[in-house]
Structures are given as structure tokens and as C-alpha cells.
Write an enzyme that holds these catalytic residues in place. Structure first.
Site, mmCIF file in Angstrom:
data_model
loop_
_atom_site.group_PDB
_atom_site.id
_atom_site.type_symbol
_atom_site.label_atom_id
_atom_site.label_comp_id
_atom_site.label_asym_id
_atom_site.label_seq_id
_atom_site.Cartn_x
_atom_site.Cartn_y
_atom_site.Cartn_z
ATOM 1 N N SER A 55 0.768 -1.322 0.061
ATOM 2 C CA SER A 55 -0.087 -0.039 -0.065
ATOM 3 C C SER A 55 0.974 1.392 0.014
ATOM 4 O O SER A 55 0.364 2.321 -0.215
ATOM 5 C CB SER A 55 -0.894 0.123 1.032
ATOM 6 O OG SER A 55 -0.263 0.092 2.329
ATOM 7 N N GLY A 58 3.848 3.331 -5.631
ATOM 8 C CA GLY A 58 3.168 2.820 -6.947
ATOM 9 C C GLY A 58 1.738 2.765 -7.023
ATOM 10 O O GLY A 58 0.997 3.565 -6.688
ATOM 11 N N TYR A 59 1.267 1.604 -7.778
ATOM 12 C CA TYR A 59 0.065 1.339 -7.750
ATOM 13 C C TYR A 59 -0.752 0.791 -6.562
ATOM 14 O O TYR A 59 -1.827 1.188 -6.419
ATOM 15 C CB TYR A 59 -0.201 0.226 -9.086
ATOM 16 C CG TYR A 59 -0.146 0.982 -10.485
ATOM 17 C CD1 TYR A 59 -1.264 1.777 -11.050
ATOM 18 C CD2 TYR A 59 0.844 0.924 -11.407
ATOM 19 C CE1 TYR A 59 -1.550 2.069 -11.950
ATOM 20 C CE2 TYR A 59 1.044 1.371 -12.511
ATOM 21 C CZ TYR A 59 -0.046 2.154 -12.824
ATOM 22 O OH TYR A 59 -0.175 2.769 -14.282
ATOM 23 N N GLU A 81 8.478 -0.980 4.912
ATOM 24 C CA GLU A 81 9.179 -0.134 4.881
ATOM 25 C C GLU A 81 10.152 0.301 6.098
ATOM 26 O O GLU A 81 10.173 -0.333 7.291
ATOM 27 C CB GLU A 81 8.440 1.521 4.852
ATOM 28 C CG GLU A 81 7.374 1.392 3.773
ATOM 29 C CD GLU A 81 7.991 1.234 2.459
ATOM 30 O OE1 GLU A 81 9.182 1.927 2.330
ATOM 31 O OE2 GLU A 81 7.379 1.383 1.318
ATOM 32 N N VAL A 146 2.382 -6.266 -5.121
ATOM 33 C CA VAL A 146 3.534 -6.542 -4.197
ATOM 34 C C VAL A 146 4.758 -6.676 -5.432
ATOM 35 O O VAL A 146 4.676 -7.457 -6.466
ATOM 36 C CB VAL A 146 3.523 -7.735 -3.431
ATOM 37 C CG1 VAL A 146 4.997 -8.004 -2.781
ATOM 38 C CG2 VAL A 146 2.381 -7.495 -2.587
ATOM 39 N N TYR A 245 10.631 -7.904 -20.513
ATOM 40 C CA TYR A 245 9.439 -7.752 -19.623
ATOM 41 C C TYR A 245 8.579 -8.994 -19.789
ATOM 42 O O TYR A 245 8.595 -9.882 -19.112
ATOM 43 C CB TYR A 245 8.833 -6.424 -19.572
ATOM 44 C CG TYR A 245 7.899 -6.270 -18.325
ATOM 45 C CD1 TYR A 245 8.391 -5.826 -17.052
ATOM 46 C CD2 TYR A 245 6.503 -6.715 -18.214
ATOM 47 C CE1 TYR A 245 7.602 -5.525 -16.009
ATOM 48 C CE2 TYR A 245 5.671 -6.578 -17.296
ATOM 49 C CZ TYR A 245 6.189 -5.980 -16.095
ATOM 50 O OH TYR A 245 5.528 -5.890 -15.050
#
Length: 417
Positions: A55, A58-59, A81, A146, A245
Site C-alpha cells: 500500500s 506505486g499502484y 518500509e 507487491v 518484461y
């Protein structure tokens, strides 16, 4: 209180410190950029209970903010974090999480933000306990976002490491770098192909195994609400970056994620009348995407083609929440995926980007890509180059992690006032 004047110091796209005030303002800017609720989507009383795994960046951060503003979610966010030390600031995600907590509190939404290993069963137990005790014992939505370099399987104790490699043969591609003075350079880099168990290791980290384990854990506790929906965030991208990718080790993990979605969708439909999907998002400058060869160049060129037409993550995730909550119907492709990237992958856009890619060199790149935007976006990931911040002023770096007990009290006070 530890106050310092912070200046951006980086090694490539990785910054050594983060700016707390800049990170907080960037979160506020994302909140402002998120569309307000439609009349059909405005929460009536308590909003749905949601869990966002990943959370803080990024997205996943966009999913958290869009969920709060667009549909009034309450619930839990999980991230990993590092806090401040004597020598270093906290990570940017730490400061963004603190700012997200403030916004949730101001909106009267009960949001608990946990810091720890999302892959561990102990975190899953902690989340399940919170859902049971604090949120009525029923979870309505789970968004899984994630990106991690490694994962320890809690069942076996085996640690897996993900790699960014092509499959089958080396990949030689253009990439964009900046020197210490910020001067751009277009280089060609070659990445050796996956070998040994590289693919299996990457799939074990970035595939659907942990997502499915979250669902198993919550279902075993009887915590999935009737009509429960879950989405794992993914990316397909351009043919220009496909070798490293979508056709590489990360692509194998994404394919596993999508196969997991199909399995979970069938199972949830039978057990709780629910749905599981992958959400394919468009390109964005994120801390994880800048590590992938070619992606920085591609994203800068894409912005050069689209300008303001490049759709930011928080607007994409607002559209996803509309679909997950039934405000808008699920719009799925033939593979059962929600597609939020159609603005990026039109034939015209891709042809224009491909033409610029062919002629991109150090001498021409400034005319082809929006480099000012791209380099500022990278710095903003760490709280720098954010409009409205006085970077000459000292700033407190020892910002505490949000107190999980304060949100319920504050939200309850607001709801009862």
C-alpha cells in the site's frame, strides 16, 4: 526532533534519502488528482472493508488513495518500509504511509497501516485478527500489489530471489540513464538470459502463490464476505520492452499471476459468489519500474507522445474501484483481465513511440522524450521536485509510523459527531 536540510543524492535512479514534506505533498497531490465519487459510488455510512497488500508505493499506493476517496473504503494496508536512522531518513514509503494515514483520518475512514513482511503467515494472522475484531469479521475487497526482490515461503522456509532477465537468448536494448549532473544518455545494454532456476525463482516471488495464500488464509478464518472481490495488479506493456518484461522472467511471473486469478475466480464464485481478476495497468514511473532496462526510455518517449494524455495511476485505480464495487460493470478482455492500459496500447500511440525509439540517441533524446517530466517524476518518488516545498528549509525526518489504535477512535468520533 531531528531536523535536516535534505538534498537529492542518488545512484542512478536510487536515492539515498527521502524528503518527508515532499512525500507528504505528493500524496496530497495524488489525492487531489483522484476523481471524486460519483453519486452511485459515494459511500453511504461505513464504506466497504478492503485490504491493500503493498500500500505504500506505486499502484498499491494509488489503490489505497483511490479506494479511500472514490468509494470510501476502510480497512488495512500492508507494506514493508524502513524507519529513520541517525544517518539516513526513512524510506519514501514510510513518509507516504504517514501522509496516507492523515488523509484517511481527515476523511473519517478507519484505515490501519501495518509495516512488515507481507509474505509471512504472521502478517496474515495479524490482518485476519484485525478484520475479525475491528471490521466486523468480513472483508469485501483485496487488492494485491507487491513488487519484491525476494520471498521466503512460510510453508517451507525456502527463500526465492527474483531476477530481471530475458528467456532463451540475450536481450540487447536501448535504455535511458542520467549522469551525476542529470545529463541524459541513451545507451545500449545487453542482459544475459535466464539460466538454471531463474524463471522458477522469479515466479515464486512475483507470481500468484502469495496472493493465493492470502485468500486461503482469510477464507480459512471465514472472513470473506459474500460477493468478495480481489484484484492483483499487473502490466503487459509494449512490444518494445517485451523481451525483458512480458517475454522474460517477470512476464513468466505475470502469466502465473493470471493463471492464479482464473483458479481463484472459479473457486470464489462457488464459495462466496465472488470474483478474482488481474488488473492490467498502464505505464508509470515507479520505484520498481525504473529498475527494468528500457522501461525508463519507453516511459519518457510515451510521455513525449501523449503529454497530459498519459493517465496517472490514481485515475486508473479509481476506474478499477468502480468495477470492483459494481459502480461500473467489470470490463474484461478475452483472458478475464481488467484492462486499464488501453490508452497506452492503441496502434497509433505505439507506432509513434516505436518511431521515436528507433531514432533515440543521446543527441536526439531531448527532442523525443519528455525528460523534464520523467526526471522530475523520479525525484518525486523520493519527495524531491514537488511543487510547493521549500527545500532550503530544515525538515523533521523522525516521522512516526501511524498509530494503528488512533484511527478507529478518530474515525468513530467523526462518525458520531
Amino acid at each position: 526532533m531531528n531536523e535536516r536540510v535534505l538534498t537529492p543524492r542518488s545512484r542512478g535512479f536510487l536515492f539515498l534519502d527521502s524528503h518527508p514534506a515532499g512525500c507528504a505533498q505528493s500524496v496530497a497531490d495524488m489525492w487531489d488528482a483522484c476523481p471524486a465519487p460519483t453519486p452511485a459510488g459515494a459511500p453511504d455510512g461505513d464504506g466497504p472493508v478492503a485490504l491493500v497488500v503493498g500500500s505504500s508505493a506505486g499502484y498499491g499506493l494509488a489503490a489505497t488513495l483511490a479506494g479511500l476517496k472514490r468509494v470510501g473504503i476502510r480497512g488495512i494496508g500492508v507494506s514493508f518500509e524502513k524507519g529513520p536512522t541517525e544517518r539516513r531518513t526513512a524510506t519514501a514509503g514510510w513518509y507516504r504511509t504517514a501522509a496516507t494515514a492523515d488523509l484517511a483520518r481527515a476523511a473519517g475512514r478507519d484505515l490501519v497501516l501495518l509495516n512488515g513482511d507481507a509474505f509471512s503467515d504472521s502478517m496474515k494472522d495479524q490482518v485476519a485478527d484485525l478484520v475479525e475484531r475491528r471490521f466486523g469479521g468480513r472483508l469485501d475487497h483485496l487488492v494485491y500489489s507487491v513488487a519484491a526482490p525476494r520471498r521466503t515461503d512460510p510453508a517451507t522456509g525456502t527463500t526465492y530471489a527474483s531476477v530481471l532477465k530475458p528467456i532463451g537468448r540475450p536481450d540487447r536494448t536501448k535504455t535511458l540513464v542520467f549522469d551525476e549532473e542529470g545529463v541524459p544518455e541513451v545507451r545500449e545494454v545487453e542482459t544475459a538470459p535466464a539460466e538454471g532456476d531463474d524463471v522458477e525463482q522469479t515466479v515464486a516471488v512475483m507470481g500468484g502463490a502469495d496472493w493465493e495464500r492470502w485468500i486461503d488464509h482469510l477464507a480459512a478464518r471465514g472472513l470473506l464476505a459474500e460477493g468478495f472481490t480481489t484484484a492483483a495488479l499487473s502490466y503487459i506493456g509494449s512490444s518494445l520492452t517485451a523481451a525483458i518484461y512480458r517475454q522474460g522472467t517477470i512476464g513468466a511471473a505475470k502469466a502465473h499471476l493470471e493463471a492464479t486469478a482464473r483458479t481463484l475466480n472459479e473457486r470464489l464464485g462457488t464459495t462466496v459468489g465472488g470474483r478474482a481478476v488481474t488488473s492490467v495497468n498502464g505505464a508509470a514511473v515507479t520505484q520498481s519500474s525504473t529498475a527494468i532496462p528500457g522501461i525508463a526510455l519507453y516511459t519518457g518517449l510515451l510521455r513525449g507522445v501523449l503529454g497530459e494524455g498519459l493517465v496517472p495511476p490514481v485515475r486508473q485505480l479509481a476506474a478499477l474501484w468502480d468495477q470492483l464495487t459494481g459502480v461500473a460493470p467489470l470490463d474484461l478482455d478475452a483472458e478475464g483481465r481488467v484492462r486499464l492500459d488501453t490508452w497506452e496500447l492503441t496502434d497509433g500511440v505505439q507506432a509513434a513511440v516505436a518511431e521515436r525509439w528507433k531514432t533515440a540517441t543521446t543527441a536526439t533524446i531531448a527532442d523525443l522524450a519528455d525528460l523534464d517530466w520523467f526526471s522530475a517524476e523520479v525525484r518525486r518518488l523520493y519527495g524531491f521536485s514537488v511543487p510547493g516545498i521549500d527545500y532550503a528549509a530544515p525538515v523533521a525526518t523522525d516521522v512516526p509510523w501511524p498509530d494503528p489504535t488512533s484511527h478507529a477512535r478518530d474515525a468513530g468520533t467523526r462518525a458520531g459527531s
